[in-house]
Design an enzyme around this catalytic site. Structure first.
Site, PDB file in Angstrom:
ATOM      1  N   ILE A  37      21.436  17.010 -12.770  1.00 32.50           N
ATOM      2  CA  ILE A  37      20.367  17.766 -13.412  1.00 32.50           C
ATOM      3  C   ILE A  37      20.127  19.025 -12.605  1.00 32.50           C
ATOM      4  CG2 ILE A  37      18.002  17.712 -14.299  1.00 32.50           C
ATOM      5  CD1 ILE A  37      18.101  14.653 -14.132  1.00 32.50           C
ATOM      6  N   GLY A  96      17.801  22.522 -11.713  1.00 33.97           N
ATOM      7  CA  GLY A  96      16.417  23.005 -11.776  1.00 33.97           C
ATOM      8  C   GLY A  96      15.387  21.909 -11.649  1.00 33.97           C
ATOM      9  N   SER A 150      10.596  21.450  -9.994  1.00 37.55           N
ATOM     10  CA  SER A 150       9.278  21.325 -10.623  1.00 37.55           C
ATOM     11  C   SER A 150       9.458  21.075 -12.118  1.00 37.55           C
ATOM     12  CB  SER A 150       8.446  22.599 -10.411  1.00 37.55           C
ATOM     13  OG  SER A 150       9.071  23.706 -11.046  1.00 37.55           O
ATOM     14  N   ILE A 186       9.824  20.157 -15.993  1.00 37.61           N
ATOM     15  CA  ILE A 186      10.610  19.208 -16.780  1.00 37.61           C
ATOM     16  C   ILE A 186      11.784  18.672 -15.970  1.00 37.61           C
ATOM     17  CG2 ILE A 186      12.042  18.945 -18.840  1.00 37.61           C
ATOM     18  CD1 ILE A 186      10.287  21.040 -20.205  1.00 37.61           C
ATOM     19  N   SER A 221      14.265  25.758 -25.588  1.00 35.20           N
ATOM     20  CA  SER A 221      12.859  26.106 -25.796  1.00 35.20           C
ATOM     21  C   SER A 221      12.657  26.261 -27.293  1.00 35.20           C
ATOM     22  CB  SER A 221      12.540  27.443 -25.104  1.00 35.20           C
ATOM     23  OG  SER A 221      11.278  27.949 -25.499  1.00 35.20           O
ATOM     24  N   TYR A 266      14.097  36.669 -22.924  1.00 31.92           N
ATOM     25  CA  TYR A 266      14.090  35.212 -22.773  1.00 31.92           C
ATOM     26  C   TYR A 266      14.560  34.535 -24.057  1.00 31.92           C
ATOM     27  CZ  TYR A 266      12.262  30.502 -21.961  1.00 31.92           C
ATOM     28  OH  TYR A 266      12.124  29.135 -21.819  1.00 31.92           O
TER      29      TYR A 266
END
Length: 299
Positions: free
Chosen positions: A27, A29, A32, A34, A157, A170
């Site tokens: 995994i 990132g 912090s 999610i 997202s 983004y």
């Protein structure tokens, strides 16, 4: 302005002997949000979790959460924009465990800005982290996922479906990731790899904290866009304090669904709100519903 939400010193990894049958998930990132919550939840579900982050010096919150949950994580350095770092991390996992069954692309960078007031270099930086970073990790992992009949999961997202004001770069990066993975999914399926994207909506603490910018200063410097930006920020900050906001742990449940389900969907939203919001776009053939909605956000 943009900031990496997770990602230079060497890793401080500790490898324990996991049962040989344990499936291994990497995994990105996980410092912090999610990513942290997904790492802990995957460990609770019985996976051997390789939790990576750009700076292992920021692993305190991750280590504390893992200890409180009674799970052991293998914490390693991985900078998604550095191909050598990606290769070293993937090779290290194979060397230590002999397999890689799943990858969860979660590392990313928040960004706030509009085209006239920022440089193309700013936009390119957002693309490097949120799009090309995902590709670096996915490409390095695919031979091993193919060997394992594994899974490639990417946290995108709702901004990967619905374009949003002052999130041009983004959303462009997240649109790109979704289009890439949607195109890859049937190809990967033919060689035994299941591909999914997970679409969170508002997640507690992440919007303002991960941007790493002074919002008042951003408005003051916005020139002709100042009133529009202020209207957007008023609406968005209120949303991140409202009833639709999820905790990282709640959002991570959808990630674990993609990891554990026998036949995971390609596109998985993390909440009823996210399903309704993305549904506006997915049924909006001429674009009027989305622009009518987002136009209200800016006054």
């Amino acid at each position: 302005m943009s900031s990496h939400s997770s990602h230079s010193p060497q890793s401080s990894r500790t490898v324990s002997q996991a049962p040989s049958h344990s499936k291994v998930v990497l995994i990105t990132g996980t410092s912090s949000g999610i990513g942290l919550a997904a790492a802990v939840a995957a460990g609770q579900a019985g996976w051997r979790v390789v939790a990576t982050l750009r700076n292992p010096g920021r692993a305190d919150a991750l280590s504390t959460a893992a200890a409180e949950a009674g799970v052991e994580l293998d914490v390693r350095r991985l900078d998604v924009v550095d191909e050598a770092s990606v290769a070293a991390a993937i090779d290290g996992v194979i060397a230590d465990y002999g397999r890689l069954d799943a990858v969860i692309n979660n590392a990313g960078a928040g960004h706030l800005g509009t085209l006239e007031n920022e440089s193309v270099a700013d936009v390119r930086e957002v693309m490097e982290v949120n799009f090309f970073g995902v590709l670096h990790v996915s490409k390095a992992a695919l031979p091993h996922l193919r060997a394992a009949g594994g899974r490639l999961i990417t946290v995108t997202s709702v901004g990967g479906v619905v374009g949003q004001p002052f999130n041009e770069a983004y959303c462009a990066a997240k649109f790109a990731v979704e289009g890439f993975m949607e195109s890859l999914a049937p190809v990967a399926a033919r060689v035994g790899v299941k591909v999914s994207v997970v679409e969170p909506g508002a997640v507690a603490t992440e919007f303002v904290n991960n941007l790493g910018v002074d919002l008042e200063a951003e408005v003051a410097a916005a020139g002709p866009y100042a009133d529009t930006l202020q209207a957007y920020l008023d609406r968005t900050v209120a949303q991140f304090l409202g009833s639709n906001v999820q905790t990282p742990a709640e959002a991570a449940e959808a990630v674990i669904e993609a990891l554990e389900a026998d036949r995971p969907a390609f596109r998985i939203q993390t909440s009823d709100w996210a399903r309704g919001f993305t549904g506006t776009k997915l049924s909006d053939l001429d674009g009027s519903a989305v622009l009518g909605l987002t136009g209200e956000w800016v006054g």
